[in-house]
Design a protein around this motif. Structure first.
Motif, PDB file in Angstrom:
ATOM      1  N   VAL A 117       0.852  -1.191   0.000  1.00 33.52           N
ATOM      2  CA  VAL A 117       0.000   0.000   0.000  1.00 33.52           C
ATOM      3  C   VAL A 117       0.888   1.241   0.000  1.00 33.52           C
ATOM      4  O   VAL A 117       1.735   1.405   0.885  1.00 33.52           O
ATOM      5  N   ARG A 119       1.893   5.452  -0.076  1.00 32.01           N
ATOM      6  CA  ARG A 119       1.492   6.697   0.581  1.00 32.01           C
ATOM      7  C   ARG A 119       0.420   7.401  -0.233  1.00 32.01           C
ATOM      8  O   ARG A 119      -0.525   7.978   0.326  1.00 32.01           O
ATOM      9  N   ILE A 122      -2.976   5.792   0.354  1.00 30.00           N
ATOM     10  CA  ILE A 122      -3.491   6.146   1.679  1.00 30.00           C
ATOM     11  C   ILE A 122      -4.023   7.568   1.678  1.00 30.00           C
ATOM     12  O   ILE A 122      -5.135   7.833   2.148  1.00 30.00           O
ATOM     13  N   ASP A 125      -7.299   7.910  -0.311  1.00 29.35           N
ATOM     14  CA  ASP A 125      -8.460   7.318   0.343  1.00 29.35           C
ATOM     15  C   ASP A 125      -8.920   8.151   1.534  1.00 29.35           C
ATOM     16  O   ASP A 125     -10.120   8.389   1.712  1.00 29.35           O
ATOM     17  N   VAL A 150      -6.824  -2.321   7.832  1.00 24.53           N
ATOM     18  CA  VAL A 150      -7.176  -1.049   7.217  1.00 24.53           C
ATOM     19  C   VAL A 150      -8.095  -0.233   8.119  1.00 24.53           C
ATOM     20  O   VAL A 150      -7.878   0.965   8.330  1.00 24.53           O
ATOM     21  N   VAL A 154      -5.332   2.287   9.205  1.00 24.52           N
ATOM     22  CA  VAL A 154      -5.316   3.321   8.168  1.00 24.52           C
ATOM     23  C   VAL A 154      -6.385   4.374   8.437  1.00 24.52           C
ATOM     24  O   VAL A 154      -6.096   5.574   8.526  1.00 24.52           O
ATOM     25  N   LEU A 245      -8.303  -0.457  -0.122  1.00 24.62           N
ATOM     26  CA  LEU A 245      -8.723   0.468   0.926  1.00 24.62           C
ATOM     27  C   LEU A 245     -10.244   0.660   0.788  1.00 24.62           C
ATOM     28  O   LEU A 245     -10.930  -0.228   0.313  1.00 24.62           O
ATOM     29  N   THR A 283      -6.935   4.536  -5.000  1.00 27.06           N
ATOM     30  CA  THR A 283      -6.762   3.908  -3.682  1.00 27.06           C
ATOM     31  C   THR A 283      -6.237   2.479  -3.759  1.00 27.06           C
ATOM     32  O   THR A 283      -6.001   1.860  -2.714  1.00 27.06           O
TER      33      THR A 283
END
Length: 419
Positions: A117, A119, A122, A125, A150, A154, A245, A283
């Motif tokens: 995943v 940056r 993240i 999303d 997640v 996250v 995500l 995402t």
């Protein structure tokens, strides 16, 4: 790109910016703690974090993100098989220098896969969800979800540090803790909301909140309705996967219907092909760690990610998740659990000859794990305990049924629908 602006002073500072259990830190203090840890790990290929529900976990994750070392959160109750598999996979994490996080899947059809995943994914999303839920620095986010998924990590930690909202992590998602937290925005999985509506006082205490969010599994309609009746809130539902995500969500300013997870968030597109929900957008993950074959198989020829979920989209664009294309993903207590991983653990017991695992409806957990085994000289309690020592405790079967043989088709495949 500044991923976590709260730590850069964008929103000023406050002594209680982040609280996990009895410990708290200001954003400046968290930044200083993370910087000290970052100096120790700079240049390493990966940072494996024993992701307990603690401020230490938050510091470690932020440190990795600060210095650009991929962070690998591991469930604190992971058994030796699960932990050794993850460690072996990330030993070659130098091949994933652009990953911010390496999140492991639930092992639906075998050992868990590392999801890379970035940056950018993240940030995209979290910004889309901030827009959908009107999530701002004026909010106080409350949840008690695990810090290796997640939802809890996250959304529940990095989301607060990106939007500037205060974070109150209750360590465990207990109804009394949620009721006492005084938040404006609450995250929970269906099991959490089910337990809260069983405690009417806790549900009523959430009335002053601005928004209740449910995810990680479908929220049963009776729980949705009970939350509305007791707290006055119609909860917001959303949908996503480790690889994508959160891609679909109901909006704070939009309609919230039980059984529906809303519309695609900003930057995401969806389509239905042969009943399967497919998605694409900013995402999505970068690939599976060390698994180019699996990465290629996860996408269609024209670049859409295959979710493996059956879905329906109404004329107004509202999405409803019907279920899995296969029967091998179990959603229990908000966790996504791969039947194959549990079966492998059972088969590693010397007394077990055959094993098949399914999820069956459960009022509290959503689904409970039931194992069907062919074995000699072993009892159900022993097998349940054995799995709990090999994998995460939440992956253990709740019930074990013994058979003389598993039902199979002519090709030798277990017929789980008959189970």
């Amino acid at each position: 790109m500044e991923l976590l602006p709260a730590l850069a002073g964008r929103f000023g500072d406050r002594a209680d910016a982040v609280r996990v259990g009895e410990r708290q830190a200001s954003w400046a203090q968290l930044a200083d703690l993370a910087a000290a840890r970052a100096a120790q790990i700079a240049g390493q290929p990966a940072l494996v974090v024993d992701a307990t529900a603690s401020l230490d976990t938050v510091v470690a994750v932020v440190a990795g993100l600060t210095v650009g070392v991929p962070v690998v959160p591991v469930p604190p109750d992971a058994g030796p098989l699960e932990r050794s598999h993850i460690l072996a996979e990330v030993a070659d994490a130098a091949s994933a220098p652009d990953a911010a996080l390496i999140l492991f899947t639930s092992g639906t059809t075998g050992p868990p896969k590392g999801v890379l995943v970035s940056r950018e994914a993240i940030a995209a999303d979290l910004d889309a969800l901030a827009d959908a839920w009107a999530w701002t620095a004026d909010d106080v986010l409350v949840h008690g979800l695990p810090l290796y998924h997640v939802h809890g990590l996250v959304l529940g930690v990095l989301g607060a540090l990106r939007t500037g909202s205060r974070l109150v992590h209750t360590v465990r998602p207990q109804p009394a803790a949620y009721a006492a937290a005084g938040g404006t925005l609450y995250f929970g999985v269906p099991t959490v909301w089910h337990r809260i509506v069983q405690d009417g006082a806790a549900a009523r205490a959430l009335a002053p909140a601005r928004l209740l969010v449910s995810g990680s599994a479908a929220l049963p309609v009776p729980v949705f309705e009970a939350l509305h009746r007791l707290s006055g809130h119609r909860p917001v539902e959303r949908y996503g996967m480790t690889e994508t995500l959160i891609t679909v969500a109901a909006r704070a300013d939009g309609e919230r219907r039980p059984g529906y997870v809303g519309r695609p968030v900003s930057g995401v597109r969806t389509r239905i092909v042969d009943d399967e929900l497919q998605v694409r957008g900013a995402t999505l993950f970068s690939g599976y760690l060390n698994r180019p074959d699996a990465t290629a198989a996860a996408f269609t020829a024209d670049g859409w990610f295959r979710t493996g979920d059956v879905a329906a989209i109404d004329a107004d664009g509202s999405h409803r998740i019907v279920g899995r294309l296969s029967t091998d993903l179990i959603k229990s207590g908000g966790y996504r659990i791969g039947a194959g991983e549990v079966e492998d653990a059972l088969l590693s017991h010397p007394a077990v000859r055959e094993a098949a695992v399914v999820g069956v409806p459960h009022d509290d957990l959503g689904q409970e794990i039931v194992a069907y085994v062919v074995a000699d000289g072993v009892g159900a309690d022993e097998l349940i305990g054995f799995v709990a020592t090999q994998l995460s405790v939440h992956k253990r079967p709740r019930r074990v049924r013994f058979l003389d043989a598993l039902p199979r088709n002519d090709m030798g495949k277990v017929q789980k629908q008959r189970l």
